[in-house]
Design a protein around this motif. Structure first.
Motif, PDB file in Angstrom:
ATOM      1  N   ALA A  98       0.818  -1.217   0.000  1.00 34.00           N
ATOM      2  CA  ALA A  98       0.000   0.000   0.000  1.00 34.00           C
ATOM      3  C   ALA A  98       0.853   1.268   0.000  1.00 34.00           C
ATOM      4  O   ALA A  98       0.309   2.380   0.043  1.00 34.00           O
ATOM      5  N   GLY A  99       2.178   1.103  -0.040  1.00 34.22           N
ATOM      6  CA  GLY A  99       3.054   2.256  -0.140  1.00 34.22           C
ATOM      7  C   GLY A  99       3.674   2.733   1.155  1.00 34.22           C
ATOM      8  O   GLY A  99       4.371   3.752   1.172  1.00 34.22           O
ATOM      9  N   TYR A 100       3.431   2.018   2.243  1.00 39.21           N
ATOM     10  CA  TYR A 100       3.972   2.429   3.538  1.00 39.21           C
ATOM     11  C   TYR A 100       5.465   2.139   3.648  1.00 39.21           C
ATOM     12  O   TYR A 100       5.984   1.186   3.055  1.00 39.21           O
ATOM     13  N   THR A 101       6.147   2.949   4.441  1.00 44.30           N
ATOM     14  CA  THR A 101       7.486   2.624   4.919  1.00 44.30           C
ATOM     15  C   THR A 101       7.317   1.781   6.174  1.00 44.30           C
ATOM     16  O   THR A 101       6.435   2.049   7.003  1.00 44.30           O
ATOM     17  N   LEU A 102       8.159   0.761   6.329  1.00 42.44           N
ATOM     18  CA  LEU A 102       7.999  -0.214   7.399  1.00 42.44           C
ATOM     19  C   LEU A 102       9.070  -0.056   8.479  1.00 42.44           C
ATOM     20  O   LEU A 102      10.256   0.013   8.179  1.00 42.44           O
ATOM     21  N   ALA A 103       8.634  -0.040   9.726  1.00 42.65           N
ATOM     22  CA  ALA A 103       9.520  -0.184  10.879  1.00 42.65           C
ATOM     23  C   ALA A 103       9.165  -1.531  11.504  1.00 42.65           C
ATOM     24  O   ALA A 103       8.082  -1.685  12.081  1.00 42.65           O
ATOM     25  N   LEU A 104      10.030  -2.514  11.324  1.00 44.31           N
ATOM     26  CA  LEU A 104       9.722  -3.895  11.674  1.00 44.31           C
ATOM     27  C   LEU A 104      10.507  -4.319  12.906  1.00 44.31           C
ATOM     28  O   LEU A 104      11.727  -4.158  12.959  1.00 44.31           O
ATOM     29  N   VAL A 105       9.804  -4.908  13.871  1.00 48.91           N
ATOM     30  CA  VAL A 105      10.404  -5.238  15.153  1.00 48.91           C
ATOM     31  C   VAL A 105      10.241  -6.722  15.455  1.00 48.91           C
ATOM     32  O   VAL A 105       9.161  -7.293  15.269  1.00 48.91           O
ATOM     33  N   ALA A 106      11.313  -7.338  15.915  1.00 47.84           N
ATOM     34  CA  ALA A 106      11.266  -8.738  16.353  1.00 47.84           C
ATOM     35  C   ALA A 106      12.537  -9.063  17.105  1.00 47.84           C
ATOM     36  O   ALA A 106      13.523  -8.316  17.055  1.00 47.84           O
ATOM     37  N   ARG A 107      12.520 -10.186  17.799  1.00 49.99           N
ATOM     38  CA  ARG A 107      13.762 -10.684  18.404  1.00 49.99           C
ATOM     39  C   ARG A 107      14.649 -11.289  17.332  1.00 49.99           C
ATOM     40  O   ARG A 107      15.865 -11.190  17.397  1.00 49.99           O
ATOM     41  N   ARG A 108      14.034 -11.933  16.339  1.00 53.04           N
ATOM     42  CA  ARG A 108      14.790 -12.626  15.298  1.00 53.04           C
ATOM     43  C   ARG A 108      14.890 -11.730  14.061  1.00 53.04           C
ATOM     44  O   ARG A 108      14.204 -11.939  13.062  1.00 53.04           O
ATOM     45  N   THR A 109      15.737 -10.737  14.140  1.00 55.48           N
ATOM     46  CA  THR A 109      15.838  -9.778  13.040  1.00 55.48           C
ATOM     47  C   THR A 109      16.427 -10.403  11.782  1.00 55.48           C
ATOM     48  O   THR A 109      16.159  -9.942  10.670  1.00 55.48           O
ATOM     49  N   GLU A 110      17.218 -11.463  11.939  1.00 53.47           N
ATOM     50  CA  GLU A 110      17.791 -12.123  10.764  1.00 53.47           C
ATOM     51  C   GLU A 110      16.690 -12.662   9.859  1.00 53.47           C
ATOM     52  O   GLU A 110      16.809 -12.624   8.627  1.00 53.47           O
ATOM     53  N   GLU A 111      15.612 -13.152  10.469  1.00 58.70           N
ATOM     54  CA  GLU A 111      14.497 -13.683   9.683  1.00 58.70           C
ATOM     55  C   GLU A 111      13.780 -12.562   8.926  1.00 58.70           C
ATOM     56  O   GLU A 111      13.332 -12.762   7.788  1.00 58.70           O
ATOM     57  N   ILE A 112      13.668 -11.410   9.539  1.00 60.72           N
ATOM     58  CA  ILE A 112      13.054 -10.283   8.835  1.00 60.72           C
ATOM     59  C   ILE A 112      13.919  -9.871   7.650  1.00 60.72           C
ATOM     60  O   ILE A 112      13.414  -9.637   6.539  1.00 60.72           O
ATOM     61  N   GLN A 113      15.222  -9.784   7.870  1.00 61.31           N
ATOM     62  CA  GLN A 113      16.124  -9.390   6.785  1.00 61.31           C
ATOM     63  C   GLN A 113      16.065 -10.378   5.625  1.00 61.31           C
ATOM     64  O   GLN A 113      16.023  -9.973   4.450  1.00 61.31           O
ATOM     65  N   ALA A 114      16.048 -11.674   5.957  1.00 63.13           N
ATOM     66  CA  ALA A 114      15.976 -12.692   4.906  1.00 63.13           C
ATOM     67  C   ALA A 114      14.670 -12.574   4.127  1.00 63.13           C
ATOM     68  O   ALA A 114      14.648 -12.689   2.888  1.00 63.13           O
ATOM     69  N   TRP A 115      13.572 -12.341   4.844  1.00 63.20           N
ATOM     70  CA  TRP A 115      12.273 -12.188   4.184  1.00 63.20           C
ATOM     71  C   TRP A 115      12.260 -10.943   3.309  1.00 63.20           C
ATOM     72  O   TRP A 115      11.785 -10.981   2.167  1.00 63.20           O
ATOM     73  N   ALA A 116      12.787  -9.843   3.819  1.00 60.83           N
ATOM     74  CA  ALA A 116      12.807  -8.595   3.057  1.00 60.83           C
ATOM     75  C   ALA A 116      13.593  -8.758   1.762  1.00 60.83           C
ATOM     76  O   ALA A 116      13.187  -8.260   0.699  1.00 60.83           O
ATOM     77  N   GLN A 117      14.702  -9.469   1.838  1.00 61.39           N
ATOM     78  CA  GLN A 117      15.498  -9.699   0.644  1.00 61.39           C
ATOM     79  C   GLN A 117      14.780 -10.615  -0.335  1.00 61.39           C
ATOM     80  O   GLN A 117      14.825 -10.399  -1.548  1.00 61.39           O
ATOM     81  N   SER A 118      14.104 -11.634   0.189  1.00 64.26           N
ATOM     82  CA  SER A 118      13.386 -12.560  -0.695  1.00 64.26           C
ATOM     83  C   SER A 118      12.230 -11.872  -1.414  1.00 64.26           C
ATOM     84  O   SER A 118      11.866 -12.256  -2.524  1.00 64.26           O
ATOM     85  N   GLN A 119      11.660 -10.845  -0.771  1.00 61.54           N
ATOM     86  CA  GLN A 119      10.546 -10.091  -1.373  1.00 61.54           C
ATOM     87  C   GLN A 119      11.037  -8.885  -2.174  1.00 61.54           C
ATOM     88  O   GLN A 119      10.227  -8.144  -2.734  1.00 61.54           O
ATOM     89  N   ALA A 120      12.348  -8.708  -2.218  1.00 61.39           N
ATOM     90  CA  ALA A 120      12.954  -7.590  -2.941  1.00 61.39           C
ATOM     91  C   ALA A 120      12.421  -6.245  -2.460  1.00 61.39           C
ATOM     92  O   ALA A 120      12.117  -5.342  -3.265  1.00 61.39           O
TER      93      ALA A 120
END
Length: 258
Positions: A25-47
């Protein structure tokens, strides 16, 4: 400037699906978790565009940790338009087992204190701006207590009532408080359940409806709506009949069960 959303528990399940829906929808994301590596991997997989997301490591059960993440977001990205306190845990408990009392403490620290601590850094800033949405993720399980789910059901009932209290406090400020109560969503948490899950939804379908609810200014919504009807029906049942309906229902797995 693009709208900004702050989401806890963003490494999997509902949180990840919400992140993707808001990103689309065009938002900028501030993403929070204990497992930040998983967020980074997901972000890269989704380009994902690196300029449109920031990742913060925090444990919502640690007040200073999650408040620090919120303060870092304010300093680096500004005041979010939407904050979704999604992080939560669900573990079965038996009050007769001493160790399960610690499970209850952990559940409330995460699902309740963690939710309030997620909102805390943003309340005054949103009030000063006169806009914003604070979204608490409750559960249909918070509407009536289920055997073996004492900690989780009680915590989600507390989420519902806390958000209602906060909504009244912020009523004239321009800041919206939204309570979303998912039914059964296909996530790593629910896949461990040992009982039937009617109207099971995929996280992406939930995220679509949650996005619409927040955009429409809803104050409270059960998703899917069918589970709302089920929950209301159960709420109306006399105790004796309710107990009979649930007799023999498998309990949620406890922490020491495989």
């Amino acid at each position: 400037m693009a709208a900004l959303i702050f989401i806890t528990g963003a490494s999997s399940g509902i949180g990840q699906a919400l992140a993707w829906r808001y990103y689309q929808a065009g938002y900028t994301l501030a993403l929070v978790a204990r497992r930040t590596e998983e967020i980074q991997a997901w972000a890269q997989s989704q380009a994902l565009d690196a300029a449109r997301y920031r990742v913060y490591r925090a444990d919502v059960s640690d007040i200073d940790s999650i408040v620090g993440a919120g303060q870092a977001c304010l300093a680096e990205l500004g005041v979010p338009d939407v904050v979704i306190a999604n992080a939560g845990i669900s573990v079965g408990m038996d009050t007769g087992v001493r160790g399960d009392l610690d499970v209850m403490v952990r559940t409330f620290s995460t699902n309740n204190v963690g939710l309030a601590a997620t909102f805390h850094p943003f309340v005054r800033a949103m009030e000063q701006r006169g806009s914003g949405a604070l979204v608490g993720i409750g559960s249909v399980a918070g509407i009536r207590g289920l055997p073996g789910h004492g900690a989780y059901c009680a915590s989600k009932a507390a989420v519902i009532n806390y958000c209602e209290s906060l909504r009244g406090e912020l009523r004239s400020s321009g800041v919206k408080v939204v309570t979303l109560c998912p039914g059964y969503i296909d996530t790593p948490l629910t896949r461990q359940n040992r009982y039937g899950m009617p109207f099971l939804m995929q996280p992406e379908a939930f995220a679509d409806r949650a996005f619409d609810a927040v955009a429409q200014g809803a104050t409270y919504r059960v998703i899917p709506w069918q589970m709302g009807l089920v929950a209301k029906a159960l709420r109306m049942l006399p105790n004796a009949l309710f107990d009979k309906v649930l007799a023999g229902r498998p309990r949620k797995r406890r922490q020491d069960e495989a």
